[in-house]
Design a protein around this motif. Structure first.
Motif, mmCIF file in Angstrom:
data_model
loop_
_atom_site.group_PDB
_atom_site.id
_atom_site.type_symbol
_atom_site.label_atom_id
_atom_site.label_comp_id
_atom_site.label_asym_id
_atom_site.label_seq_id
_atom_site.Cartn_x
_atom_site.Cartn_y
_atom_site.Cartn_z
ATOM 1 N N ARG A 1 8.036 4.628 -14.350
ATOM 2 C CA ARG A 1 8.162 4.323 -12.932
ATOM 3 C C ARG A 1 7.065 3.381 -12.475
ATOM 4 O O ARG A 1 7.298 2.459 -11.707
ATOM 5 C CB ARG A 1 8.071 5.613 -12.118
ATOM 6 N N PHE B 1 0.894 4.050 -2.781
ATOM 7 C CA PHE B 1 0.538 5.431 -2.475
ATOM 8 C C PHE B 1 1.623 6.395 -2.927
ATOM 9 O O PHE B 1 1.346 7.552 -3.229
ATOM 10 C CB PHE B 1 0.243 5.612 -0.992
ATOM 11 N N GLU B 2 2.840 5.917 -2.972
ATOM 12 C CA GLU B 2 3.907 6.774 -3.491
ATOM 13 C C GLU B 2 3.629 7.121 -4.949
ATOM 14 O O GLU B 2 3.775 8.278 -5.362
ATOM 15 C CB GLU B 2 5.243 6.047 -3.351
ATOM 16 N N GLU C 1 1.050 9.680 -5.074
ATOM 17 C CA GLU C 1 1.589 11.013 -4.787
ATOM 18 C C GLU C 1 2.213 11.613 -6.039
ATOM 19 O O GLU C 1 2.097 12.816 -6.288
ATOM 20 C CB GLU C 1 2.662 10.919 -3.696
ATOM 21 N N ARG C 2 2.869 10.768 -6.821
ATOM 22 C CA ARG C 2 3.454 11.287 -8.059
ATOM 23 C C ARG C 2 2.365 11.792 -8.995
ATOM 24 O O ARG C 2 2.516 12.825 -9.660
ATOM 25 C CB ARG C 2 4.262 10.199 -8.747
ATOM 26 N N TYR D 1 -0.489 12.931 -8.042
ATOM 27 C CA TYR D 1 -0.956 14.184 -7.441
ATOM 28 C C TYR D 1 -0.067 15.340 -7.886
ATOM 29 O O TYR D 1 -0.555 16.410 -8.241
ATOM 30 C CB TYR D 1 -0.879 14.100 -5.925
ATOM 31 N N PHE E 1 0.837 -1.206 0.000
ATOM 32 C CA PHE E 1 0.000 0.000 0.000
ATOM 33 C C PHE E 1 0.867 1.248 0.000
ATOM 34 O O PHE E 1 0.586 2.217 -0.704
ATOM 35 C CB PHE E 1 -0.918 -0.038 1.226
ATOM 36 N N LEU E 2 1.948 1.203 0.803
ATOM 37 C CA LEU E 2 2.822 2.386 0.859
ATOM 38 C C LEU E 2 3.472 2.638 -0.491
ATOM 39 O O LEU E 2 3.607 3.777 -0.920
ATOM 40 C CB LEU E 2 3.886 2.205 1.932
ATOM 41 N N TRP E 3 3.857 1.591 -1.187
ATOM 42 C CA TRP E 3 4.472 1.789 -2.511
ATOM 43 C C TRP E 3 3.449 2.335 -3.486
ATOM 44 O O TRP E 3 3.750 3.216 -4.299
ATOM 45 C CB TRP E 3 5.024 0.465 -3.042
#
Lengths: 170, 192, 422
Positions: C209, C163-164, C167-168, C170, C159-161
């Motif tokens: 990415r 969400f990263e 964020e990009r 965003y 999940f953290l990956w």
């Protein structure tokens, strides 16, 4: 195709292979990928020490602009008040007297120009609707406050200082 | 222990108060009452980029009984209002509340029959965050403000905010400034 | 701190005022359950495993679920009523906040509906850019929903990956559209602003990415036995039942029905791109997961094709009755000023009549039914939001399942409260 899109390896296969049924290989495979991520880039911001710049197009706090002679551009046409979806803008127009005419571009000006920042949803429609380039949304975003009464931004806090650089958003 | 948390002239107790406040402000246990859009931005506050753990508040307490900071995130409808109140009442004192986003603070664009116009109507809010939804940095700014409030001082975050607005204010409004000057003169005359 | 005592006073007053509201209307249910071996559990509205304010009253017998009673209305924000008071442009702000996990997509859905009603042709460049943002928000949605499914099954790392990457996205949206989540990026007839010149590079970077992150996430989660045991054969629904409930989108495709509005009724320029529609077999949580995860790759394919063939040209239709004039012209020319005022006050000319148009949103078929009387805003708007139909089937989906499976099932349906209650 410029970038190679990965192909899904397994598809919808439900059956587990012998290795997958053993629990442990999958865990080690996962750990390997996770440990690889330890040595990647640093991603966390250092907010209170370093304030990240918002993008130039970011819609933050409003500002009321002046023209090249330092006069207020706003002519109180009420378009922004009309178009605001949240009804956050309140304007009271007034007629300028001959003595203070040099402060305003037209004979009509906004005596009261209040924006309720708690109502505002920062959609940028006021900026789009303004026919004289008066209201703009800046990139300033640090707006939290303890006191709810501070959120009615009057003309004293919205109007930019005299002598600020002339500025138009594209 | 009843004296702790009360203002006092006693040096020892005063220092103890400071110490307790210092402990409290760096170990906030937030309980997020997430309903709507701002919840997604709050998720981003929790994850790696904005890392709430740097402020000592990474322990998300989904049980209100083990929490001391309530974050109201998103629109509160009339149907959700008693739920929010019940959750708030279950939290032990001392407790604080951050209202995140326009909807929670004032109803935002939803000035309609079903939406509660601001949670400060029925629970005391310490910090309001405008924006729809606010950036994660805005939430962190509010958290720093709250930490300063818990310590009982207005520190860096407050000063920076004043500085930003002062830039806009400077020399802006001759009318406003002259009014201020008049007021000062009046005060001086009154004192004399 | 004297402030605290004020607060206590306030709290007491207010709690007395609202106490009558806090009593639950279903009190009789608890008495009935107490006499049998059953237990009643309130899943939500404030529950760590419920995403948003969903409320399910679950009757349990041991660990097995006997019956579920879903409740809605905790996030009813009266979008449809607001639509009657707004102009077509102002309603964009409402659509932003409908499915807030993928807001650009709702914007575009509304714009496509209004444009089809007006019968205008949007420039190619605007359509391509819209397609890119559309697919990006589809990825954004699946990132969160599948990341959260992992969290609900005990896998937090992925999940953290994910969400990263979000964020990009965003950052990209903020750079080109001006806001992180609620972008309000489109206008009727095109876009609000043209994208910046380095848009192509940004999107290419993202695609590159994201491909890597996708592989990482896939390696960690998909073939892990713990996860597979948690989601396989959980919350299954067959194709016939799903259709009768009105399922669309990934949840319907998981049951084996290949229905995608982008293929069956192509809008914008989806017929120019080459992409597949992943289809599952059984319609259980595993299929819903796999369909969504593979849809992200298809979206990447579309983005990749669109960005390679991004045409030059105007970003908005050149019709003074629909498009706001350039700011420069507004300041100088009288005619532009008149158009500007007329457009802001009276809105775009939409013909009177009734109209329905649907697009494929991240969750399913998002349709807008518009009744117009030729005025500045719609006379009535109805939104066909996909979540509503998923949520109405929850009682049948969860019957007989265990409580822990219920969490995974609700999570995989991806019910968004803002869209559900509308």
């Amino acid at each position: 195709m410029a970038v190679e899109i990965p192909k899904p390896k397994h598809g919808f296969r439900r059956e587990m292979s012998f290795l997958e049924r053993l629990y442990l290989p999958a865990i080690f495979k996962g750990l390997r990928v996770t440990i690889k991520h330890f040595f990647g880039h640093r991603w966390t911001i250092e907010y209170p020490d370093v304030i990240p710049e918002a993008a130039p197009r970011f819609r933050g706090l409003h500002v009321l602009k002046r023209d090249e002679e330092g006069r207020e551009r706003c002519t109180a046409c009420l378009l922004c008040m009309y178009v605001c979806p949240a009804n956050a803008i309140h304007i009271e127009p007034a007629l300028a007297t001959p003595e203070d005419q040099d402060q305003y571009t037209e004979e009509k000006y906004a005596k009261v120009f209040d924006i309720n920042m708690l109502r505002c949803i920062f959609c940028g429609m006021c900026e789009e609707a303004c026919p004289c380039g008066s209201i703009y949304l800046t990139t300033d975003y640090e707006t939290a406050d303890n006191d709810i009464d501070h959120f009615i931004y009057g003309k004293d806090r919205l109007m930019e200082p005299e002598g600020s650089p002339l500025w138009f958003k594209e | 222990m009843g004296l702790i948390g009360q203002p006092t002239d006693n040096v020892l107790l005063g220092k103890l108060n400071d110490l307790i406040a210092w402990g409290r402000k760096y170990s906030l246990w937030p309980t997020p009452f997430a309903t709507a859009c701002c919840g997604i931005e709050y998720m981003s506050v929790m994850t790696a980029r904005n890392d709430l753990g740097r402020f000592g508040a990474e322990r998300q307490s989904f049980s209100p009984r083990q929490a001391d900071l309530m974050i109201v995130i998103g629109t509160i409808c009339l149907k959700a209002r008693p739920v929010l109140l019940k959750v708030w009442e279950q939290m032990p004192e001392p407790k604080w509340c951050i209202s995140m986003g326009a909807c929670a603070s004032s109803g935002g664009m939803f000035d309609v029959y079903s939406v509660c116009q601001g949670v400060d109507e029925f629970i005391p809010v310490d910090v309001f965050i405008p924006g729809c939804p606010p950036r994660p940095e805005m939430f962190l700014h509010a958290l720093v403000l709250l930490q300063e409030q818990i310590q009982g001082k207005q520190g860096v975050a407050h000063e920076r905010r004043m500085f930003i607005r002062r830039e806009v204010q400077q020399g802006v409004n001759a009318e406003w400034q002259s009014k201020q000057a008049e007021e000062i003169v009046r005060q001086q005359q009154g004192q004399a | 701190m004297t402030k605290r005592s004020d607060r206590e006073l306030l709290r007491e007053q207010e709690s007395a005022k609202y106490r009558w509201e806090s009593t639950s209307p279903e009190m009789g249910m608890y008495d009935e359950a107490a006499q049998s071996d059953q237990m009643i559990l309130n899943l939500g509205p404030y529950h760590p495993a419920m995403h948003g304010v969903l409320h399910n009253i679950v009757t349990l017998e041991g660990e097995k679920i006997v019956s579920v009673e879903p409740h809605i209305g905790y996030l009813h924000r009266a979008f449809e009523k607001l639509g009657e008071h707004y102009t077509y442009h102002q309603f964009l702000n409402c659509t932003d906040r409908m499915n807030y996990v993928s807001s650009p997509m709702n914007n575009i859905g509304w714009l496509v509906a209004v444009e089809a009603m007006m019968g205008i042709e949007v420039p190619k460049r605007a359509q391509y850019i819209r397609t890119i943002f559309n697919e990006m928000s589809r990825i954004m949605d699946h990132l969160v929903s599948m990341g959260i499914l992992g969290v609900d099954c005990g896998a937090f790392t992925g999940f953290l990956w994910y969400f990263e990457e979000r964020e990009r996205l965003y950052t990209l949206l903020e750079k080109h559209c001006g806001a992180r989540l609620t972008t309000t990026l489109g206008r009727i007839g095109g876009l609000k602003d043209d994208v910046l010149p380095d848009f192509v590079d940004d999107v290419r970077d993202f695609v590159k990415r994201f491909s890597k992150t996708w592989v990482d996430f896939d390696t960690v989660l998909t073939r892990n036995r713990i996860f597979m045991d948690r989601v396989q054969d959980v919350g299954a629904i067959d194709a016939e039942t799903a259709l009768s409930y009105g399922y669309t989108g990934p949840n319907l495709r998981a049951t084996g029905v290949s229905y995608d509005v982008r293929k069956t009724n192509p809008y914008m320029c989806y017929d120019e791109f080459d992409f597949d529609v992943p289809v599952g077999e059984k319609g259980d949580t595993w299929d819903r997961y796999t369909v969504r995860v593979r849809e992200m790759l298809e979206s990447l394919k579309i983005i990749d094709q669109a960005i390679e063939n991004l045409p030059e040209g105007p970003y908005c239709i050149e019709d003074p009755q629909i498009r706001l004039p350039e700011k420069k012209d507004t300041y100088t020319s009288m005619e532009s000023m008149i158009h500007h005022f007329k457009l802001i006050m009276h809105g775009v000319p939409v013909p009177a009549g009734e109209f329905y148009h649907s697009t494929e949103a991240a969750n399913g078929e998002l349709g807008f039914f518009i009744v117009s009387d030729g005025g500045e805003g719609p006379y009535r708007v109805h939104v066909r939001r996909p979540c509503f139909y998923y949520y109405s089937s929850i009682a049948e989906l969860l019957q007989g399942a265990s409580l822990s499976d219920a969490i995974a099932t609700i999570s995989s349906l991806n019910v968004i409260a803002g869209e559900l209650d509308c």
